[in-house]
Design a protein around this motif. Structure first.
Motif, PDB file in Angstrom:
ATOM      1  N   ALA A  58       0.893  -1.172   0.209  1.00 53.55           N
ATOM      2  CA  ALA A  58       0.012   0.096  -0.037  1.00 53.55           C
ATOM      3  C   ALA A  58       0.938   1.202   0.121  1.00 53.55           C
ATOM      4  O   ALA A  58       0.616   2.285  -0.654  1.00 53.55           O
ATOM      5  N   LEU A  59       1.936   1.262   0.765  1.00 52.65           N
ATOM      6  CA  LEU A  59       2.783   2.360   0.920  1.00 52.65           C
ATOM      7  C   LEU A  59       3.566   2.657  -0.564  1.00 52.65           C
ATOM      8  O   LEU A  59       3.643   3.706  -1.068  1.00 52.65           O
ATOM      9  N   ALA A  60       3.877   1.734  -1.225  1.00 52.86           N
ATOM     10  CA  ALA A  60       4.505   1.512  -2.611  1.00 52.86           C
ATOM     11  C   ALA A  60       3.798   2.178  -3.460  1.00 52.86           C
ATOM     12  O   ALA A  60       4.058   3.094  -4.408  1.00 52.86           O
ATOM     13  N   ALA A  61       2.327   1.920  -3.525  1.00 53.79           N
ATOM     14  CA  ALA A  61       1.192   2.539  -4.464  1.00 53.79           C
ATOM     15  C   ALA A  61       0.974   3.775  -3.913  1.00 53.79           C
ATOM     16  O   ALA A  61       0.992   4.583  -4.794  1.00 53.79           O
ATOM     17  N   ARG A  62       1.016   3.989  -2.710  1.00 53.31           N
ATOM     18  CA  ARG A  62       0.778   5.590  -2.346  1.00 53.31           C
ATOM     19  C   ARG A  62       1.991   6.532  -3.075  1.00 53.31           C
ATOM     20  O   ARG A  62       1.742   7.514  -3.541  1.00 53.31           O
ATOM     21  N   ASP A  63       3.217   5.803  -2.859  1.00 52.32           N
ATOM     22  CA  ASP A  63       4.306   6.551  -3.235  1.00 52.32           C
ATOM     23  C   ASP A  63       4.452   6.810  -4.543  1.00 52.32           C
ATOM     24  O   ASP A  63       4.818   7.975  -5.122  1.00 52.32           O
ATOM     25  N   ASP A  64       3.967   5.755  -5.443  1.00 51.16           N
ATOM     26  CA  ASP A  64       3.819   6.050  -6.895  1.00 51.16           C
ATOM     27  C   ASP A  64       2.949   6.964  -7.322  1.00 51.16           C
ATOM     28  O   ASP A  64       3.081   7.957  -8.256  1.00 51.16           O
ATOM     29  N   VAL A  65       1.743   7.103  -6.676  1.00 51.67           N
ATOM     30  CA  VAL A  65       0.486   7.974  -6.865  1.00 51.67           C
ATOM     31  C   VAL A  65       1.193   9.507  -6.752  1.00 51.67           C
ATOM     32  O   VAL A  65       1.032  10.273  -7.386  1.00 51.67           O
ATOM     33  N   VAL A  66       1.561   9.473  -5.471  1.00 45.60           N
ATOM     34  CA  VAL A  66       2.247  11.004  -5.090  1.00 45.60           C
ATOM     35  C   VAL A  66       3.425  11.441  -6.139  1.00 45.60           C
ATOM     36  O   VAL A  66       3.687  12.692  -6.422  1.00 45.60           O
ATOM     37  N   ALA A  67       4.216  10.365  -6.595  1.00 43.99           N
ATOM     38  CA  ALA A  67       5.247  10.768  -7.489  1.00 43.99           C
ATOM     39  C   ALA A  67       4.645  11.382  -8.792  1.00 43.99           C
ATOM     40  O   ALA A  67       5.365  12.171  -9.467  1.00 43.99           O
ATOM     41  N   VAL A  68       3.622  10.680  -9.250  1.00 50.09           N
ATOM     42  CA  VAL A  68       3.228  11.194 -10.762  1.00 50.09           C
ATOM     43  C   VAL A  68       2.142  12.132 -10.498  1.00 50.09           C
ATOM     44  O   VAL A  68       1.610  12.739 -11.521  1.00 50.09           O
ATOM     45  N   SER A  69       1.645  12.803  -9.528  1.00 49.25           N
ATOM     46  CA  SER A  69       0.403  13.627  -9.574  1.00 49.25           C
ATOM     47  C   SER A  69       0.843  14.749  -8.463  1.00 49.25           C
ATOM     48  O   SER A  69       0.691  14.445  -7.228  1.00 49.25           O
ATOM     49  N   ARG A  70       0.877  15.935  -8.974  1.00 49.28           N
ATOM     50  CA  ARG A  70       1.247  17.104  -8.044  1.00 49.28           C
ATOM     51  C   ARG A  70      -0.091  17.373  -6.995  1.00 49.28           C
ATOM     52  O   ARG A  70      -0.056  17.707  -6.066  1.00 49.28           O
ATOM     53  N   ARG A  71      -1.229  16.787  -7.653  1.00 52.07           N
ATOM     54  CA  ARG A  71      -2.518  17.229  -7.051  1.00 52.07           C
ATOM     55  C   ARG A  71      -2.510  16.133  -5.829  1.00 52.07           C
ATOM     56  O   ARG A  71      -2.932  16.530  -4.713  1.00 52.07           O
ATOM     57  N   CYS A  72      -2.282  15.064  -6.016  1.00 53.96           N
ATOM     58  CA  CYS A  72      -2.443  13.779  -5.001  1.00 53.96           C
ATOM     59  C   CYS A  72      -1.135  14.263  -3.991  1.00 53.96           C
ATOM     60  O   CYS A  72      -1.267  13.471  -2.976  1.00 53.96           O
ATOM     61  N   PRO A 118      -3.158   3.465   9.475  1.00 51.19           N
ATOM     62  CA  PRO A 118      -3.076   4.445   8.165  1.00 51.19           C
ATOM     63  C   PRO A 118      -1.463   4.228   7.381  1.00 51.19           C
ATOM     64  O   PRO A 118      -0.608   4.210   8.183  1.00 51.19           O
ATOM     65  N   VAL A 119      -1.689   4.398   5.990  1.00 53.44           N
ATOM     66  CA  VAL A 119      -0.493   4.246   5.575  1.00 53.44           C
ATOM     67  C   VAL A 119       0.113   5.503   4.899  1.00 53.44           C
ATOM     68  O   VAL A 119      -0.698   6.107   4.184  1.00 53.44           O
ATOM     69  N   GLY A 120       1.329   5.833   5.176  1.00 51.85           N
ATOM     70  CA  GLY A 120       1.911   6.914   4.635  1.00 51.85           C
ATOM     71  C   GLY A 120       1.175   8.215   5.091  1.00 51.85           C
ATOM     72  O   GLY A 120       1.711   9.340   4.619  1.00 51.85           O
ATOM     73  N   GLU A 121       0.641   8.052   6.181  1.00 51.04           N
ATOM     74  CA  GLU A 121      -0.020   9.481   6.957  1.00 51.04           C
ATOM     75  C   GLU A 121       0.985   9.770   8.160  1.00 51.04           C
ATOM     76  O   GLU A 121       1.355   9.007   8.644  1.00 51.04           O
ATOM     77  N   SER A 122       0.494  11.234   8.414  1.00 46.13           N
ATOM     78  CA  SER A 122       1.678  11.634   9.442  1.00 46.13           C
ATOM     79  C   SER A 122       0.998  11.589  10.798  1.00 46.13           C
ATOM     80  O   SER A 122       1.304  12.160  11.825  1.00 46.13           O
TER      81      SER A 122
END
Length: 141
Positions: A58-72, A118-122
């Motif tokens: 899940a963290l790898a997917a989240r990181d990939d989404v954040v890497a390709v989308s400024r909005r995300c 939560p995955v990748g949340e602060s």
């Protein structure tokens, strides 16, 4: 949602991972505009046949989404969480997708979690109270 955020750091990914992440982000954008019950129904259909995601997946997917989308990478938590779940599904897994609130001060947020974390949340587990979730399908014994 209404949770103020700063942009997350965006790492580079491989071309194959970028393509899948861009597809997930593109699919998540119109989905984020639907009414909550429709989002739940669509996610319920999408998750069919998937296995529960690990925190690392899940963290790898989240990181990939954040890497390709400024909005995300910014304040679009609903689109980011939907894209993360969709990207996990493209990879054969499914995290628990959540939308919830915090009362004082009032804030709404959407995220993915695995095993209640939560995955990748602060923020820690329990910071937001989930009001809608779409968990991984149960496998028959």
């Amino acid at each position: 949602m209404s949770h103020p955020m700063t942009s997350e750091s965006r790492a580079r990914t491989s071309l194959a991972r970028t393509s899948a992440a861009l597809l997930a982000v593109a699919a998540a954008r119109p989905l984020a505009g639907l009414r909550p019950y429709r989002i739940r129904r669509v996610l319920g259909v999408i998750r069919r046949g998937a296995v529960a995601a690990t925190a690392a997946q899940a963290l790898a997917a989240r990181d990939d989404v954040v890497a390709v989308s400024r909005r995300c990478a910014g304040p679009a938590c609903l689109q980011r969480s939907l894209a993360t779940a969709i990207l996990c599904r493209l990879r054969g897994t499914w995290p628990t997708w959540c939308a919830g609130v915090r009362v004082e001060p009032f804030r709404a947020h959407a995220w993915v979690q695995v095993n209640g974390q939560p995955v990748g949340e602060s923020y820690p587990a329990g910071y937001y109270r989930p009001i809608m979730t779409v968990a991984a399908p149960q496998t028959a014994p």
